[in-house]
Write an enzyme that holds these catalytic residues in place. Structure first.
Site, PDB file in Angstrom:
ATOM      1  N   SER A 274       1.080  -0.857   0.456  1.00  0.00           N
ATOM      2  CA  SER A 274       0.402   0.090   0.320  1.00  0.00           C
ATOM      3  C   SER A 274       0.414   0.860   0.162  1.00  0.00           C
ATOM      4  O   SER A 274       0.206   2.805  -0.013  1.00  0.00           O
ATOM      5  CB  SER A 274      -1.330   0.070   0.811  1.00  0.00           C
ATOM      6  OG  SER A 274      -0.585   0.269   2.463  1.00  0.00           O
TER       7      SER A 274
ATOM      8  N   LYS B  97       0.569   5.400   6.709  1.00  0.00           N
ATOM      9  CA  LYS B  97      -0.380   5.492   5.533  1.00  0.00           C
ATOM     10  C   LYS B  97       1.095   6.703   5.877  1.00  0.00           C
ATOM     11  O   LYS B  97       1.536   7.854   6.988  1.00  0.00           O
ATOM     12  CB  LYS B  97      -1.423   5.722   6.052  1.00  0.00           C
ATOM     13  CG  LYS B  97      -2.297   4.721   5.868  1.00  0.00           C
ATOM     14  CD  LYS B  97      -2.263   3.905   4.978  1.00  0.00           C
ATOM     15  CE  LYS B  97      -2.756   2.539   4.655  1.00  0.00           C
ATOM     16  NZ  LYS B  97      -2.569   2.054   4.296  1.00  0.00           N
TER      17      LYS B  97
END
Length: 178
Positions: free
Chosen positions: A48, A86
């Site tokens: 990701s 993230k």
């Protein structure tokens, strides 16, 4: 008399051992405190954050400070108990909108050199345009096609954030993340 001299020799060795043990215990306590309150380690699982971070990379993060700004990479814990790495896209009071495969914050299109793929909306907790509540951040993974992020689970409260990523340790060595 001779027996006493032999014992005195061992008394000195006992003191050295005790002194060395004390140094070792202090070192262990210092390392524990640094990793408990100052820095932490996290392992990147999945793609990701590709191409910035790769599956299996180890990241070192700072637990000190809580002023996260756009572009910071963070380690956080989501309500399911999993840890994610993230990138912060917006903070409290910012308005996030996803249009035409791009991210807009407060009406301005973000220049995201780190983004990989088109940023699509996901079915989940967010309806756009979305205003991030104070004390929270909106996060996205760099690899927009495979990332589970704020598009799916919503904004992240600062209490869920473990820290700001300082550097990554990969097969190619240690690199500072920007």
């Amino acid at each position: 008399m001779k027996k006493r001299r032999v014992l005195e020799k061992y008394n000195g060795m006992k003191l050295e051992w005790l002194h060395d043990s004390l140094h070792f215990i202090v070192l262990i306590i210092a390392v524990f405190c640094i990793f408990r309150f100052g820095i932490g380690l996290s392992v990147v699982g999945g793609d990701s954050m590709y191409p910035t971070l790769k599956n299996g990379d180890i990241v070192l993060y700072s637990r000190i400070g809580s002023d996260y700004k756009r572009g910071d990479i963070i380690s956080m814990r989501v309500p399911s108990g999993e840890y994610y790495v993230k990138r912060v896209i917006a903070g409290g009071g910012d308005v996030v909108d996803l249009r035409d495969g791009s991210v807009y914050v407060n009406g301005e299109k973000l220049d995201e050199a780190w983004a990989y793929g088109i940023t699509e909306t996901e079915t989940g907790a967010v309806i756009y345009p979305y205003t991030v509540r104070e004390g929270n951040v909106f996060v996205l993974g760099d690899n927009r096609q495979v990332s589970m992020d704020s598009r799916t689970f919503g904004e992240v409260n600062r209490r869920q954030i473990k820290g700001r990523i300082l550097c990554q340790i990969s097969k190619n060595g240690v690199h500072r993340t920007e």
